[in-house]
Design a protein around this motif. Sequence first.
Motif, PDB file in Angstrom:
ATOM      1  N   VAL A  95       0.840  -1.203   0.000  1.00 51.75           N
ATOM      2  CA  VAL A  95       0.000   0.000   0.000  1.00 51.75           C
ATOM      3  C   VAL A  95       0.875   1.253   0.000  1.00 51.75           C
ATOM      4  CG1 VAL A  95      -1.659   1.359   1.329  1.00 51.75           C
ATOM      5  CG2 VAL A  95      -1.984  -1.101   1.099  1.00 51.75           C
ATOM      6  N   SER A  96       1.900   1.266   0.851  1.00 53.67           N
ATOM      7  CA  SER A  96       2.805   2.418   0.928  1.00 53.67           C
ATOM      8  C   SER A  96       3.498   2.667  -0.401  1.00 53.67           C
ATOM      9  CB  SER A  96       3.855   2.199   2.020  1.00 53.67           C
ATOM     10  OG  SER A  96       3.271   2.134   3.295  1.00 53.67           O
ATOM     11  N   THR A  97       3.938   1.585  -1.048  1.00 48.89           N
ATOM     12  CA  THR A  97       4.630   1.709  -2.331  1.00 48.89           C
ATOM     13  C   THR A  97       3.689   2.230  -3.405  1.00 48.89           C
ATOM     14  OG1 THR A  97       6.072  -0.138  -1.708  1.00 48.89           O
ATOM     15  CG2 THR A  97       6.035   0.461  -4.024  1.00 48.89           C
ATOM     16  N   LEU A  98       2.467   1.746  -3.405  1.00 55.48           N
ATOM     17  CA  LEU A  98       1.478   2.220  -4.371  1.00 55.48           C
ATOM     18  C   LEU A  98       1.151   3.691  -4.143  1.00 55.48           C
ATOM     19  CD1 LEU A  98      -0.929  -0.864  -4.403  1.00 55.48           C
ATOM     20  CD2 LEU A  98       0.454  -0.057  -6.327  1.00 55.48           C
ATOM     21  N   LEU A  99       0.977   4.074  -2.879  1.00 56.98           N
ATOM     22  CA  LEU A  99       0.663   5.465  -2.568  1.00 56.98           C
ATOM     23  C   LEU A  99       1.788   6.391  -3.001  1.00 56.98           C
ATOM     24  CD1 LEU A  99      -0.978   5.186   0.974  1.00 56.98           C
ATOM     25  CD2 LEU A  99      -2.103   5.820  -1.171  1.00 56.98           C
ATOM     26  N   ALA A 100       3.029   5.947  -2.788  1.00 57.34           N
ATOM     27  CA  ALA A 100       4.180   6.756  -3.182  1.00 57.34           C
ATOM     28  C   ALA A 100       4.245   6.937  -4.694  1.00 57.34           C
ATOM     29  CB  ALA A 100       5.474   6.113  -2.680  1.00 57.34           C
ATOM     30  N   ALA A 101       3.641   5.987  -5.423  1.00 57.95           N
ATOM     31  CA  ALA A 101       3.602   6.082  -6.883  1.00 57.95           C
ATOM     32  C   ALA A 101       2.337   6.776  -7.368  1.00 57.95           C
ATOM     33  CB  ALA A 101       3.689   4.678  -7.493  1.00 57.95           C
ATOM     34  N   GLY A 102       1.537   7.267  -6.421  1.00 56.78           N
ATOM     35  CA  GLY A 102       0.325   7.983  -6.787  1.00 56.78           C
ATOM     36  C   GLY A 102      -0.859   7.098  -7.072  1.00 56.78           C
ATOM     37  N   SER A 103      -0.810   5.848  -6.588  1.00 61.93           N
ATOM     38  CA  SER A 103      -1.899   4.907  -6.836  1.00 61.93           C
ATOM     39  C   SER A 103      -2.652   4.595  -5.552  1.00 61.93           C
ATOM     40  CB  SER A 103      -1.354   3.594  -7.422  1.00 61.93           C
ATOM     41  OG  SER A 103      -2.370   2.614  -7.498  1.00 61.93           O
ATOM     42  N   GLY A 104      -3.970   4.648  -5.638  1.00 65.84           N
ATOM     43  CA  GLY A 104      -4.790   4.328  -4.477  1.00 65.84           C
ATOM     44  C   GLY A 104      -5.527   3.019  -4.627  1.00 65.84           C
ATOM     45  N   VAL A 105      -4.999   2.108  -5.461  1.00 68.25           N
ATOM     46  CA  VAL A 105      -5.645   0.808  -5.661  1.00 68.25           C
ATOM     47  C   VAL A 105      -5.756   0.090  -4.318  1.00 68.25           C
ATOM     48  CG1 VAL A 105      -5.414  -1.456  -6.755  1.00 68.25           C
ATOM     49  CG2 VAL A 105      -4.813   0.595  -8.025  1.00 68.25           C
ATOM     50  N   PRO A 106      -6.954  -0.354  -3.944  1.00 69.82           N
ATOM     51  CA  PRO A 106      -7.138  -0.992  -2.640  1.00 69.82           C
ATOM     52  C   PRO A 106      -6.462  -2.353  -2.530  1.00 69.82           C
ATOM     53  CG  PRO A 106      -9.163  -1.123  -3.913  1.00 69.82           C
ATOM     54  CD  PRO A 106      -8.235  -0.228  -4.677  1.00 69.82           C
ATOM     55  N   VAL A 107      -5.888  -2.604  -1.374  1.00 69.74           N
ATOM     56  CA  VAL A 107      -5.280  -3.900  -1.053  1.00 69.74           C
ATOM     57  C   VAL A 107      -6.087  -4.492   0.091  1.00 69.74           C
ATOM     58  CG1 VAL A 107      -3.203  -5.083  -0.222  1.00 69.74           C
ATOM     59  CG2 VAL A 107      -2.995  -3.104  -1.771  1.00 69.74           C
ATOM     60  N   ARG A 108      -6.550  -5.731  -0.073  1.00 75.97           N
ATOM     61  CA  ARG A 108      -7.394  -6.365   0.932  1.00 75.97           C
ATOM     62  C   ARG A 108      -6.820  -7.711   1.365  1.00 75.97           C
ATOM     63  NH1 ARG A 108     -12.436  -4.307   1.672  1.00 75.97           N
ATOM     64  NH2 ARG A 108     -13.040  -2.577   0.310  1.00 75.97           N
ATOM     65  N   LEU A 109      -6.922  -7.985   2.657  1.00 74.66           N
ATOM     66  CA  LEU A 109      -6.494  -9.267   3.199  1.00 74.66           C
ATOM     67  C   LEU A 109      -7.691 -10.225   3.208  1.00 74.66           C
ATOM     68  CD1 LEU A 109      -4.389  -7.983   6.222  1.00 74.66           C
ATOM     69  CD2 LEU A 109      -3.474  -9.276   4.275  1.00 74.66           C
ATOM     70  N   VAL A 110      -7.485 -11.423   2.683  1.00 75.59           N
ATOM     71  CA  VAL A 110      -8.546 -12.430   2.673  1.00 75.59           C
ATOM     72  C   VAL A 110      -8.014 -13.745   3.238  1.00 75.59           C
ATOM     73  CG1 VAL A 110      -9.904 -11.464   0.786  1.00 75.59           C
ATOM     74  CG2 VAL A 110      -8.009 -13.001   0.275  1.00 75.59           C
ATOM     75  N   ASP A 111      -8.880 -14.479   3.889  1.00 76.20           N
ATOM     76  CA  ASP A 111      -8.514 -15.756   4.506  1.00 76.20           C
ATOM     77  C   ASP A 111      -7.959 -16.712   3.454  1.00 76.20           C
ATOM     78  OD1 ASP A 111      -8.334 -18.099   5.977  1.00 76.20           O
ATOM     79  OD2 ASP A 111     -10.211 -17.733   7.039  1.00 76.20           O
ATOM     80  N   GLU A 112      -6.818 -17.324   3.751  1.00 76.99           N
ATOM     81  CA  GLU A 112      -6.212 -18.252   2.792  1.00 76.99           C
ATOM     82  C   GLU A 112      -5.892 -19.598   3.419  1.00 76.99           C
ATOM     83  OE1 GLU A 112      -2.359 -18.679   1.621  1.00 76.99           O
ATOM     84  OE2 GLU A 112      -1.444 -17.141   2.858  1.00 76.99           O
ATOM     85  N   ARG A 113      -6.661 -20.017   4.374  1.00 77.45           N
ATOM     86  CA  ARG A 113      -6.410 -21.308   5.004  1.00 77.45           C
ATOM     87  C   ARG A 113      -6.339 -22.427   3.972  1.00 77.45           C
ATOM     88  NH1 ARG A 113     -10.531 -20.829  10.101  1.00 77.45           N
ATOM     89  NH2 ARG A 113     -11.278 -19.082   8.868  1.00 77.45           N
ATOM     90  N   LEU A 114      -5.267 -23.192   4.029  1.00 76.73           N
ATOM     91  CA  LEU A 114      -5.057 -24.373   3.187  1.00 76.73           C
ATOM     92  C   LEU A 114      -4.838 -24.061   1.706  1.00 76.73           C
ATOM     93  CD1 LEU A 114      -7.698 -26.846   4.687  1.00 76.73           C
ATOM     94  CD2 LEU A 114      -5.285 -26.588   5.295  1.00 76.73           C
ATOM     95  N   SER A 115      -4.595 -22.813   1.335  1.00 74.16           N
ATOM     96  CA  SER A 115      -4.416 -22.492  -0.084  1.00 74.16           C
ATOM     97  C   SER A 115      -3.197 -23.199  -0.673  1.00 74.16           C
ATOM     98  CB  SER A 115      -4.302 -20.981  -0.293  1.00 74.16           C
ATOM     99  OG  SER A 115      -3.151 -20.472   0.350  1.00 74.16           O
ATOM    100  N   THR A 116      -2.080 -23.218   0.079  1.00 79.95           N
ATOM    101  CA  THR A 116      -0.873 -23.875  -0.425  1.00 79.95           C
ATOM    102  C   THR A 116      -1.050 -25.379  -0.474  1.00 79.95           C
ATOM    103  OG1 THR A 116       0.513 -22.098   0.464  1.00 79.95           O
ATOM    104  CG2 THR A 116       1.603 -24.170  -0.078  1.00 79.95           C
ATOM    105  N   VAL A 117      -1.734 -25.937   0.524  1.00 78.95           N
ATOM    106  CA  VAL A 117      -2.022 -27.375   0.524  1.00 78.95           C
ATOM    107  C   VAL A 117      -2.853 -27.731  -0.694  1.00 78.95           C
ATOM    108  CG1 VAL A 117      -3.190 -29.237   1.742  1.00 78.95           C
ATOM    109  CG2 VAL A 117      -1.880 -27.553   3.035  1.00 78.95           C
ATOM    110  N   SER A 118      -3.865 -26.929  -0.981  1.00 78.83           N
ATOM    111  CA  SER A 118      -4.730 -27.161  -2.142  1.00 78.83           C
ATOM    112  C   SER A 118      -3.937 -27.036  -3.435  1.00 78.83           C
ATOM    113  CB  SER A 118      -5.891 -26.162  -2.146  1.00 78.83           C
ATOM    114  OG  SER A 118      -6.701 -26.322  -1.003  1.00 78.83           O
ATOM    115  N   ALA A 119      -3.007 -26.081  -3.492  1.00 74.09           N
ATOM    116  CA  ALA A 119      -2.200 -25.879  -4.690  1.00 74.09           C
ATOM    117  C   ALA A 119      -1.330 -27.100  -4.960  1.00 74.09           C
ATOM    118  CB  ALA A 119      -1.334 -24.630  -4.533  1.00 74.09           C
TER     119      ALA A 119
END
Length: 204
Positions: A95-119
């Motif tokens: 987010v900080s890097t995007l803001l410094a580049a003039g971008s306000g694209v939202p960054v959201r945290l989402v639950d990723e339980r077992l994502s790597t196991v599934s992969a």
Amino acid sequence: MADSAEPGGYPRGVKLGVDVGTVRVGVAVCDRDGILATPLRTLQRNAKKNTDVRILAGLVQELDAVEIFVGLPRTMKGEEHASAQMATEYAKLLVSTLLAAGSGVPVRLVDERLSTVSAHRELHQAGMSSKNHRKVVDQVAAAGILQHAIDMQKARGTDVGRRVTADLPPGPPGDGAQAAPAVHTHSAQRILPDMEGYSEPGQS
């Protein structure tokens, strides 16, 4: 820039999914209609120089992404430990890097339980040998994170995840603004050139 907003208020357009690890960061992308998430690339994590964060910010700009979902590892009981903290700090850095580049694209945290196991399971079912999993498992996990997010958006009719804000120091009294951190002074023009000469893990 978003093509439009869906009735529920979440943006329509290209979105990115991110799987954060101590060594590698997987990135996935979906189409503008938010139908299918596909693996995009794997970045080598550089916690000292954060070149991977700048490359990711460059991808956001290059692909005209409207939203980014970062996987938040939780235990099966829903608890957040060291890996969740690492993902949260990475999201704040992005987010900080995007803001410094003039971008306000939202960054959201989402639950990723077992994502790597599934992969790993998906790659095994696809016939890929275990020794080759490492090359792509992070981006496959990122695709799983993103697919879960865009599916939930459609099912719920609203945006999902927890939006991340940067830890920015307050600006001078009375100016009503926040100053960007001194360590992230990259302009939008400097982000993409930083990608030149970067090689994926295992490439020369």
